[in-house]
Enzyme design. Structure first.
Site, short mmCIF file in Angstrom:
data_model
loop_
_atom_site.label_atom_id
_atom_site.label_comp_id
_atom_site.label_asym_id
_atom_site.label_seq_id
_atom_site.Cartn_x
_atom_site.Cartn_y
_atom_site.Cartn_z
N ALA A 1 22.30 -3.71 0.11
CA ALA A 1 22.06 -2.73 1.18
C ALA A 1 22.41 -3.37 2.51
O ALA A 1 22.32 -4.58 2.68
CB ALA A 1 20.59 -2.32 1.17
N CYS B 1 40.12 1.19 1.76
CA CYS B 1 40.13 1.93 0.49
C CYS B 1 38.95 2.88 0.32
O CYS B 1 39.14 4.09 0.29
CB CYS B 1 40.17 0.95 -0.68
SG CYS B 1 41.72 0.07 -0.76
C1 UDX Z 1 37.73 -1.81 -3.08
C2 UDX Z 1 37.50 -1.84 -4.59
O1 UDX Z 1 36.44 -2.76 -4.89
C3 UDX Z 1 38.76 -2.21 -5.31
O2 UDX Z 1 38.56 -2.19 -6.72
C4 UDX Z 1 39.85 -1.23 -4.92
O3 UDX Z 1 41.07 -1.56 -5.55
C5 UDX Z 1 40.02 -1.21 -3.40
O4 UDX Z 1 38.78 -0.93 -2.77
P1 UDX Z 1 37.90 -3.67 -1.16
O5 UDX Z 1 38.15 -2.56 -0.19
O6 UDX Z 1 38.71 -4.91 -1.10
O7 UDX Z 1 38.04 -3.13 -2.66
O8 UDX Z 1 36.38 -4.10 -0.92
P2 UDX Z 1 35.03 -4.20 -1.74
O9 UDX Z 1 34.78 -5.60 -2.12
O10 UDX Z 1 34.97 -3.18 -2.80
O11 UDX Z 1 34.00 -3.82 -0.57
C6 UDX Z 1 34.09 -2.56 0.08
C7 UDX Z 1 33.05 -2.42 1.16
O12 UDX Z 1 31.77 -2.24 0.58
C8 UDX Z 1 32.92 -3.61 2.11
O13 UDX Z 1 32.81 -3.10 3.44
C9 UDX Z 1 31.65 -4.27 1.68
O14 UDX Z 1 31.00 -4.94 2.75
C10 UDX Z 1 30.82 -3.09 1.20
N1 UDX Z 1 29.79 -3.43 0.20
C11 UDX Z 1 30.15 -3.96 -1.00
C12 UDX Z 1 28.45 -3.19 0.48
O15 UDX Z 1 28.10 -2.70 1.56
N2 UDX Z 1 27.51 -3.49 -0.45
C13 UDX Z 1 27.82 -4.03 -1.67
O16 UDX Z 1 26.91 -4.27 -2.48
C14 UDX Z 1 29.19 -4.27 -1.95
#
Ligand code: UDX
Length: 439
Positions: A256, A264
């Site tokens: 959180a 993406c």
């Molecule tokens: C994502 C997908 O994970 C990937 O499979 C797809 O191909 C492209 O989009 P990415 O955008 O690189 O990848 O980031 P990711 O690691 O998924 O994190 C996305 C966002 O969610 C980040 O801003 C991260 O801070 C946030 N996040 C992630 C949270 O707030 N909480 C979490 O528990 C996990």
């Protein structure tokens, strides 16, 4: 196999280098001269751990090159479409300009037996439309879909050892050459025992948006719990830990905090809703509107928390923001929650200073009115409030005892639930976080 990669941005540059690593001959094509120049010199135009080394190694084999000339693609048999599908301005739908341009560029280079392989994240139905266009222009060529799931920061690893491969095949004559070419491209990955799902074109396009929607929903679920915890004085981190032990739920993507950003998840859930509307099934995805709203509300809540900590107004207050990229280990600032919060605070009159280990240049380009500095020490000197907004390892490991003498007021807001509250409080800081009690 001879492979052409169209679009050498995040996805394409990584894919081209990884395909060379798998033993293929690869030509990467892009319309951006600076990108091609940089990649040809073995330097990725963005930060991605391990990519520069892989580019250098791949270029040295002589089996990887980058070009601005589409004619150099003509020898290939497999053509990966890796261009971006950003959100349209003022609309939820995806902008297909680059995908359409890629196919228009490719068609004159295609010959009998060639297979175009879509990787970009597209609205379902796009592949069928492009296939018809290709078959009409070059009857012996075909198109299939092979969605990409790479995460920034782990892009090389995710491409070379993916969790799964998805092959979306066209119906009819194109199915056999498509599957044959895909299996040949990924022989060594499949030999590792990587799970493979073979399906139709439409399903393959949907898999990608379904995966990203699920991840976004998981994050917004725990952030909704955080909102609830703020009303009851409960602890969202303990909830995530406790429910995460249930194997059916799992602890991953239950962190959180400020929520999701990047190039993406936000645009993919919006494009998915837009497509549902076009297909007349908008109700099926109405929940994603809420997922999006919960996510955006966290940013506003962070600003509210800053205001509360500053006694009702942040106007004229000096505030340090640690982190500018949308997540750690990336210099990507697209839809960065950290920068959104920093800019909101600036607009409310705060004197905001932002720092980030590697994303400062990119951030400055998008938010020229924010002040950026290169070190934590400079950012926090004399400030009234410190906000941790991107959980870079070096920020999580900061020593609260060492920092305290540098700030004006020892107050920290943890936007990622990444710091140890007990440690910061013991060092004399006021610590607050999203979804956790003041304690
Ligand atoms: C994502 C997908 O994970 C990937 O499979 C797809 O191909 C492209 O989009 P990415 O955008 O690189 O990848 O980031 P990711 O690691 O998924 O994190 C996305 C966002 O969610 C980040 O801003 C991260 O801070 C946030 N996040 C992630 C949270 O707030 N909480 C979490 O528990 C996990």
């Amino acid at each position: 196999m001879k492979i052409g990669v169209i679009g050498c941005g995040y996805l394409g540059a990584v894919h081209a280098a990884c395909m060379t690593k798998l033993g293929h001959d690869v030509v990467g094509y892009d319309v951006d001269e600076a990108k091609i120049e940089s990649l040809s010199a073995g330097k990725a135009p963005f930060y991605e751990p391990g990519l520069d080394e892989l580019l250098a190694e791949s270029l040295a084999t002589g089996r990887l090159s980058f070009t601005l000339d589409p004619a150099e693609l003509a020898d290939a048999t497999a053509y990966f479409v890796c261009v971006g599908t950003p959100q349209k301005r003022n609309e939820n739908a995806a902008d297909m300009t680059f995908v359409d341009a890629a196919v228009t560029t490719l068609i004159p280079q295609l010959s009998d037996g060639d297979v175009v392989i879509g990787k970009s994240t597209v609205p379902v139905g796009t592949a069928e439309r492009l296939l018809a266009q290709i078959e009409e222009a070059v009857p012996g060529a075909t198109l299939c879909w092979n969605p990409e799931f790479l995460r920034e920061g782990f892009a090389v690893e995710d491409t070379l050892t993916p969790d799964r491969l998805v092959f979306g095949l066209p119906v009819g004559d194109g199915a056999e050459p498509s599957e044959r070419v895909l299996r040949e491209v990924y022989t060594s990955v499949l030999d590792l025992g990587t799970p493979l799902v073979v399906t139709d074109l439409g399903t393959a396009q949907l898999v990608k948006v379904a995966a990203n929607s699920f991840l976004a929903t998981k994050i917004s679920f725990i952030n909704a719990m955080a909102e609830f915890c703020e009303a009851t004085g409960s602890d969202v981190v303990a909830i995530a830990d406790a429910i995460g032990f249930d194997e059916r739920i799992g602890r991953k993507f239950l962190n959180a905090g400020l929520g999701f950003g990047g190039g993406c998840l936000p645009k993919d859930i919006r494009a998915f809703m837009a497509r549902a509307g076009e297909l007349g099934v908008d109700q099926t995805l109405t929940f994603l509107r809420e997922v999006d709203s919960i996510n955006m509300r966290r940013r506003t809540r962070m600003v509210d928390l800053a205001r509360e900590e500053c006694g009702g107004s942040i106007a004229g207050r000096r505030i340090a923001v640690l982190g500018a990229s949308f997540k750690p280990n990336s210099d990507d600032v697209r839809d960065s929650p950290a920068l959104n919060v920093a800019e909101q605070m600036r607009l409310q009159g705060a004197d905001v200073t932002v720092t980030d280990p590697i994303a400062v240049e990119n951030a400055r380009g998008r938010f020229p009115d924010l002040r950026f500095v290169s070190s934590v020490e400079e950012a926090i000197a004399g400030v009234d409030l410190v906000l941790l907004l991107t959980e870079w390892k070096e920020y999580v490991e900061l020593d609260p005892d060492a920092l305290k003498p540098l700030v004006g007021q020892a107050r920290v807001l943890d936007g990622r639930n990444a710091l140890d509250p007990a440690r910061w409080r013991a060092a004399g800081w006021t610590y607050r976080a999203l979804g956790r009690s003041r304690a």
